[in-house]
Design a protein around this motif. Structure first.
Motif, PDB file in Angstrom:
ATOM      1  N   VAL A 278       0.868  -1.181   0.000  1.00 60.11           N
ATOM      2  CA  VAL A 278       0.000   0.000   0.000  1.00 60.11           C
ATOM      3  C   VAL A 278       0.900   1.225   0.000  1.00 60.11           C
ATOM      4  O   VAL A 278       1.802   1.350   0.822  1.00 60.11           O
ATOM      5  N   ARG A 279       0.646   2.130  -0.923  1.00 56.48           N
ATOM      6  CA  ARG A 279       1.475   3.335  -1.059  1.00 56.48           C
ATOM      7  C   ARG A 279       1.324   4.213   0.172  1.00 56.48           C
ATOM      8  O   ARG A 279       0.226   4.418   0.675  1.00 56.48           O
ATOM      9  N   ASN A 280       2.438   4.732   0.671  1.00 61.43           N
ATOM     10  CA  ASN A 280       2.428   5.612   1.835  1.00 61.43           C
ATOM     11  C   ASN A 280       2.472   7.068   1.400  1.00 61.43           C
ATOM     12  O   ASN A 280       3.264   7.453   0.536  1.00 61.43           O
ATOM     13  N   VAL A 281       1.610   7.861   2.026  1.00 59.69           N
ATOM     14  CA  VAL A 281       1.466   9.271   1.675  1.00 59.69           C
ATOM     15  C   VAL A 281       1.530  10.107   2.952  1.00 59.69           C
ATOM     16  O   VAL A 281       0.920   9.755   3.963  1.00 59.69           O
ATOM     17  N   CYS A 282       2.245  11.202   2.878  1.00 61.76           N
ATOM     18  CA  CYS A 282       2.316  12.162   3.973  1.00 61.76           C
ATOM     19  C   CYS A 282       1.815  13.503   3.464  1.00 61.76           C
ATOM     20  O   CYS A 282       2.221  13.955   2.397  1.00 61.76           O
ATOM     21  N   ILE A 283       0.920  14.108   4.222  1.00 63.34           N
ATOM     22  CA  ILE A 283       0.505  15.483   3.941  1.00 63.34           C
ATOM     23  C   ILE A 283       1.023  16.311   5.109  1.00 63.34           C
ATOM     24  O   ILE A 283       0.611  16.102   6.247  1.00 63.34           O
ATOM     25  N   ILE A 284       1.940  17.197   4.823  1.00 59.99           N
ATOM     26  CA  ILE A 284       2.510  18.021   5.884  1.00 59.99           C
ATOM     27  C   ILE A 284       2.057  19.459   5.691  1.00 59.99           C
ATOM     28  O   ILE A 284       2.094  19.984   4.581  1.00 59.99           O
ATOM     29  N   MET A 285       1.584  20.056   6.776  1.00 58.69           N
ATOM     30  CA  MET A 285       1.132  21.444   6.749  1.00 58.69           C
ATOM     31  C   MET A 285       1.941  22.222   7.776  1.00 58.69           C
ATOM     32  O   MET A 285       2.151  21.745   8.896  1.00 58.69           O
ATOM     33  N   THR A 286       2.371  23.412   7.380  1.00 62.03           N
ATOM     34  CA  THR A 286       3.095  24.248   8.321  1.00 62.03           C
ATOM     35  C   THR A 286       2.801  25.718   8.064  1.00 62.03           C
ATOM     36  O   THR A 286       2.590  26.129   6.926  1.00 62.03           O
ATOM     37  N   ASP A 287       2.787  26.470   9.151  1.00 63.81           N
ATOM     38  CA  ASP A 287       2.618  27.913   9.028  1.00 63.81           C
ATOM     39  C   ASP A 287       3.908  28.632   9.408  1.00 63.81           C
ATOM     40  O   ASP A 287       3.911  29.807   9.711  1.00 63.81           O
ATOM     41  N   GLY A 288       5.014  27.874   9.382  1.00 60.67           N
ATOM     42  CA  GLY A 288       6.305  28.473   9.687  1.00 60.67           C
ATOM     43  C   GLY A 288       7.436  27.727   9.001  1.00 60.67           C
ATOM     44  O   GLY A 288       7.342  26.528   8.749  1.00 60.67           O
ATOM     45  N   VAL A 289       8.495  28.452   8.710  1.00 61.21           N
ATOM     46  CA  VAL A 289       9.703  27.834   8.172  1.00 61.21           C
ATOM     47  C   VAL A 289      10.459  27.245   9.365  1.00 61.21           C
ATOM     48  O   VAL A 289      10.458  27.809  10.460  1.00 61.21           O
ATOM     49  N   SER A 290      11.090  26.106   9.159  1.00 59.28           N
ATOM     50  CA  SER A 290      11.816  25.433  10.244  1.00 59.28           C
ATOM     51  C   SER A 290      12.810  26.378  10.914  1.00 59.28           C
ATOM     52  O   SER A 290      13.574  27.063  10.243  1.00 59.28           O
ATOM     53  N   ASN A 291      12.785  26.386  12.239  1.00 62.64           N
ATOM     54  CA  ASN A 291      13.766  27.161  12.983  1.00 62.64           C
ATOM     55  C   ASN A 291      14.420  26.328  14.085  1.00 62.64           C
ATOM     56  O   ASN A 291      15.179  26.839  14.887  1.00 62.64           O
ATOM     57  N   ILE A 292      14.117  25.033  14.121  1.00 61.36           N
ATOM     58  CA  ILE A 292      14.822  24.061  14.957  1.00 61.36           C
ATOM     59  C   ILE A 292      15.298  22.977  14.000  1.00 61.36           C
ATOM     60  O   ILE A 292      14.513  22.476  13.192  1.00 61.36           O
ATOM     61  N   ASN A 293      16.562  22.625  14.083  1.00 61.17           N
ATOM     62  CA  ASN A 293      17.128  21.595  13.195  1.00 61.17           C
ATOM     63  C   ASN A 293      16.849  21.894  11.720  1.00 61.17           C
ATOM     64  O   ASN A 293      16.671  20.975  10.925  1.00 61.17           O
ATOM     65  N   TYR A 294      16.799  23.156  11.367  1.00 56.67           N
ATOM     66  CA  TYR A 294      16.415  23.548  10.006  1.00 56.67           C
ATOM     67  C   TYR A 294      17.305  22.924   8.934  1.00 56.67           C
ATOM     68  O   TYR A 294      16.841  22.624   7.839  1.00 56.67           O
ATOM     69  N   GLN A 295      18.565  22.670   9.263  1.00 57.06           N
ATOM     70  CA  GLN A 295      19.470  22.084   8.276  1.00 57.06           C
ATOM     71  C   GLN A 295      19.145  20.620   7.992  1.00 57.06           C
ATOM     72  O   GLN A 295      19.585  20.064   7.002  1.00 57.06           O
ATOM     73  N   ARG A 296      18.330  19.984   8.839  1.00 54.42           N
ATOM     74  CA  ARG A 296      17.937  18.589   8.653  1.00 54.42           C
ATOM     75  C   ARG A 296      16.570  18.421   7.992  1.00 54.42           C
ATOM     76  O   ARG A 296      16.186  17.300   7.650  1.00 54.42           O
ATOM     77  N   THR A 297      15.848  19.499   7.795  1.00 55.36           N
ATOM     78  CA  THR A 297      14.475  19.380   7.302  1.00 55.36           C
ATOM     79  C   THR A 297      14.416  18.737   5.920  1.00 55.36           C
ATOM     80  O   THR A 297      13.749  17.713   5.732  1.00 55.36           O
ATOM     81  N   ILE A 298      15.067  19.293   4.956  1.00 54.69           N
ATOM     82  CA  ILE A 298      15.001  18.736   3.597  1.00 54.69           C
ATOM     83  C   ILE A 298      15.669  17.359   3.533  1.00 54.69           C
ATOM     84  O   ILE A 298      15.113  16.446   2.909  1.00 54.69           O
ATOM     85  N   PRO A 299      16.820  17.129   4.200  1.00 57.41           N
ATOM     86  CA  PRO A 299      17.370  15.762   4.203  1.00 57.41           C
ATOM     87  C   PRO A 299      16.416  14.719   4.800  1.00 57.41           C
ATOM     88  O   PRO A 299      16.362  13.581   4.311  1.00 57.41           O
ATOM     89  N   GLU A 300      15.634  15.077   5.829  1.00 58.32           N
ATOM     90  CA  GLU A 300      14.661  14.120   6.377  1.00 58.32           C
ATOM     91  C   GLU A 300      13.548  13.845   5.368  1.00 58.32           C
ATOM     92  O   GLU A 300      13.081  12.709   5.242  1.00 58.32           O
ATOM     93  N   ALA A 301      13.125  14.867   4.638  1.00 59.54           N
ATOM     94  CA  ALA A 301      12.128  14.659   3.579  1.00 59.54           C
ATOM     95  C   ALA A 301      12.705  13.750   2.493  1.00 59.54           C
ATOM     96  O   ALA A 301      12.009  12.860   1.985  1.00 59.54           O
TER      97      ALA A 301
END
Length: 171
Positions: free
Chosen positions: A83-106
């Motif tokens: 079964v295909r896995n899907v994530c819907i992520i919603m945010t009202d802010g740009v990362s300001n904790i561990n911001y350098q890891r955000t795109i690598p985690e995605a």
């Protein structure tokens, strides 16, 4: 955000077992609100969403993405093979904790074949949202100016989602 999540839940195939939904909320800390196998009916999910408190704090998107792909999409927590896995992520802010890891985690999540829809709400800079979303970002990253803009967004996401499978929602 809650209204969008509830509308999403009401328009998917929860009760017949086609779709499973888990939800992570995050600010400074990440909280697993419920796993993919916690609730099996639309009514249970709606009730659970209504009970989620607003959590104030910073924006720790990196840890939310890590929790999603390492913990939520696991067999023990309701992930199903085939079964295909899907994530819907919603945010009202740009990362300001561990911001350098955000795109690598995605990227790690996408390497595990998790499809990511990313929604930025009232952001001035959408580079991070575009980097989080599955490619092409033009089909998987969405920008809304106000929370009210989420109301029509389901018309773009839900038809594709219903073809894909299990999901985790972030807010």
């Amino acid at each position: 955000m809650k209204a969008f999540v509830k509308k999403f839940i009401q328009t998917t195939n929860i009760d017949c077992g086609v779709t499973r939904v888990g939800l992570v909320s995050y600010s400074t800390q990440v909280t697993i609100e419920f796993q993919l196998n916690t609730y099996n009916t639309t009514a249970e999910l709606i009730d659970a969403v209504d009970k989620i408190p607003w959590r104030y704090g910073s924006t720790n998107t990196a840890d939310a993405l890590k929790t999603m792909h390492e913990e939520m999409f696991s067999k023990d927590n309701g992930d199903r093979p085939g079964v295909r896995n899907v994530c819907i992520i919603m945010t009202d802010g740009v990362s300001n904790i561990n911001y350098q890891r955000t795109i690598p985690e995605a990227e790690r999540a996408r390497q595990k074949d998790i499809h990511i829809y990313a929604i930025g709400i009232a952001l001035k800079d959408f580079r991070e949202i575009n980097g989080i979303a599955s490619q092409p970002a033009s089909l998987n990253a969405f920008e809304v100016d106000l929370f009210d803009g989420l109301e029509d967004l389901d018309l773009k996401i839900l038809p594709e989602f219903n073809k894909l499978g299990s999901s985790v929602l972030h807010q």
